[in-house]
Structure formats: structure tokens, C-alpha cells
Write an enzyme that holds these catalytic residues in place. Structure first.
Site, mmCIF file in Angstrom:
data_model
loop_
_atom_site.group_PDB
_atom_site.id
_atom_site.type_symbol
_atom_site.label_atom_id
_atom_site.label_comp_id
_atom_site.label_asym_id
_atom_site.label_seq_id
_atom_site.Cartn_x
_atom_site.Cartn_y
_atom_site.Cartn_z
ATOM 1 N N HIS A 93 8.547 -15.322 -48.327
ATOM 2 C CA HIS A 93 9.455 -15.038 -49.918
ATOM 3 C C HIS A 93 10.975 -14.971 -49.477
ATOM 4 O O HIS A 93 11.865 -14.905 -48.590
ATOM 5 C CB HIS A 93 8.791 -13.825 -49.555
ATOM 6 C CG HIS A 93 9.352 -13.170 -51.215
ATOM 7 N ND1 HIS A 93 10.430 -12.611 -51.877
ATOM 8 C CD2 HIS A 93 8.171 -12.745 -52.453
ATOM 9 C CE1 HIS A 93 10.361 -12.404 -52.888
ATOM 10 N NE2 HIS A 93 9.220 -12.597 -53.900
ATOM 11 N N GLU A 141 10.617 -19.824 -57.164
ATOM 12 C CA GLU A 141 10.611 -19.156 -57.658
ATOM 13 C C GLU A 141 12.272 -19.165 -57.318
ATOM 14 O O GLU A 141 13.334 -18.446 -55.892
ATOM 15 C CB GLU A 141 10.625 -17.309 -56.603
ATOM 16 C CG GLU A 141 9.059 -17.330 -56.996
ATOM 17 C CD GLU A 141 8.696 -16.215 -56.312
ATOM 18 O OE1 GLU A 141 8.033 -15.464 -56.683
ATOM 19 O OE2 GLU A 141 9.394 -15.556 -54.995
HETATM 20 O O1 G3P Z 1 7.388 -12.607 -55.388
HETATM 21 C C1 G3P Z 1 7.236 -12.164 -56.986
HETATM 22 C C2 G3P Z 1 8.651 -12.259 -56.859
HETATM 23 O O2 G3P Z 1 9.897 -12.782 -55.957
HETATM 24 C C3 G3P Z 1 9.886 -12.536 -58.081
HETATM 25 O O3 G3P Z 1 9.779 -10.814 -59.018
HETATM 26 O O4 G3P Z 1 10.359 -8.937 -59.625
HETATM 27 O O5 G3P Z 1 11.019 -11.574 -60.490
HETATM 28 O O6 G3P Z 1 8.459 -11.001 -61.305
HETATM 29 P P1 G3P Z 1 10.147 -11.037 -60.003
#
Ligand code: G3P
Length: 222
Positions: A93, A141
Site C-alpha cells: 500500500h 492509487e
Molecule cells: O487503500 C485505499 C486508499 O489508499 C484510498 O483511500 O481514503 O482515498 O479512499 P481513500
């Protein structure tokens, strides 16, 4: 193609300390049962076994360490994650990044004990490198959008499309998820339209006043 998945990373927010993890996992399970949506709960490691025994939906760990059972004090082995009832894990992550050789070892150990693997990646390039390890999922992400109010699907749809295409070229067996700022059903729908097979999200549910309501909205178009 299988139904899109919504993976709820509880992170280490105060809301999910102790029994808070049970409450959120129970909401995830209730909405999954009520709507038929594929929702996966990812509680903090110290709550993992209890939450996995509590709910009927899949439960994943937030991370594993690259160790087999044995002399590995304080580390989280894939084997113990499996034994406590979890069926998968996130690895790498953005808030818990590891080197490629550690990633490799973790994926190998997870495969050995039949844990589903989700490797998180910050960009297209690292997603393709991760796909080379043949995890079940790669989740892209962009770090700058994590925890924010603008979904990756609106702020940077290109990274989702490009990751889907690049990972598909690298391997047909690896599915792509996207995450960062995902908060609504429309965000999830857009993610799927861009080719993702689901989303990885946290604050939109964990920090919501009504997590079950937020989840219902998230899964409404899938
Ligand atoms: O693991 C999920 C993540 O890092 C995204 O977080 O709070 O933007 O949905 P968020």
C-alpha cells in the site's frame, strides 16, 4: 467477467480501533447481503481474526511480511493471516511500501497458502512491474489523491485506463482496481466504465457519518 469488487480498507483510523472494526465490518456484510454486491473488509491486523470470524464476507489483511512460519517475532506471516480466517491481503500500500524483492517473496508465500493478493501501485509503471508477479489484483492509487475528496476517476481517469491497458497487455490473469478519493456510486461506475474490475477505498466509508449508507450508494450501479 466477475462482478466488480469494492474493497474497504479500514486503515488505522480511530473509528476502527477495537470494536469499531466489528461495527464497520458488520455494516459491510449487511450491505453486501442486502444488495448482492461484492464487498471485502480490510481491518487492522490486530482485529483481523476476530473480524474474520464475525462476518460472512471476505476479509483481507492490510499487509503481510515476507516470512514463513518460524523464527519471525513480531512479523505477520501469510500463513497466520490465512489461519485466522482472512482470505487475502493488500501488499505494498502507498502508506506501507516495500521493495520489489520483498513484494516478490510475499506474493510467493501468499500463493503457497492460497491467499488472494492485491498489490498496490502508485502509477502505471509500477502497476505493470507488480503485474509481472502475477498477483490476483493490481490496484492503482495516485498518492496525492488518497484521502482527498476528488476521485481518481474524475481527477485522473487516464491513469486508470492506461493501467488497465498496460496490465492487460502484460497479463490476462491480473485484474485492475483503482482507488484514491473514491466516495460515490458514480465514482465506482466510472471506474468500471474505464475498465477497472473494482475499487479500493477507505475514507469515503470509514469516515462517513453513516458507513452503511455510504456503502449502499457506492454499490448502487454495479
Ligand atoms: O487503500 C485505499 C486508499 O489508499 C484510498 O483511500 O481514503 O482515498 O479512499 P481513500
Amino acid at each position: 467477467m466477475s462482478k466488480p469488487v469494492v474493497i474497504v480498507n479500514f486503515k488505522a483510523y480511530r473509528e476502527v480501533d477495537g470494536k469499531g472494526a466489528d461495527t464497520l465490518a458488520t455494516a459491510c456484510a449487511a450491505v453486501s447481503e442486502e444488495t448482492g454486491a461484492r464487498i471485502i473488509a480490510v481491518p487492522p491486523t490486530v482485529e483481523l481474526g476476530r473480524v474474520a470470524r464475525l462476518v460472512g464476507i471476505p476479509v483481507f489483511a492490510q499487509n503481510v511480511d515476507p516470512y514463513a512460519p518460524g523464527s519471525a517475532t513480531g512479523w505477520i506471516t501469510p500463513s497466520m493471516v490465512k489461519a485466522c480466517g482472512a482470505v487475502g491481503t493488500l501488499i505494498n500500500h502507498s502508506e506501507h511500501q516495500v521493495q520489489q524483492r520483498i513484494l516478490e517473496e510475499c506474493v510467493k508465500l501468499c500463493k503457497g497458502c492460497d491467499l488472494t493478493t492485491v498489490i498496490c501501485s502508485n502509477d502505471v509503471k509500477s502497476a505493470v512491474r507488480a503485474a509481472g508477479l502475477r498477483p490476483d489484483y493490481v490496484a492503482v492509487e495516485p498518492p496525492e489523491l488518497i484521502g482527498g475528496d476528488i476521485s481518481v476517476t474524475a481527477a485522473n481517469p487516464k491513469i486508470v485506463e492506461d493501467t488497465v491497458e498496460a496490465v492487460r497487455t502484460a497479463s490476462h490473469s491480473v485484474s485492475v482496481l483503482c482507488g484514491a478519493g473514491v466516495k460515490t456510486g458514480k465514482d465506482v461506475r466510472t471506474a468500471v466504465d474505464l475498465g477497472a474490475q473494482g475499487v479500493l477505498l477507505a475514507s469515503g466509508v470509514v469516515k462517513a457519518k453513516d458507513p452503511a449508507g455510504a456503502l449502499r450508494d457506492l454499490v448502487r450501479y454495479i
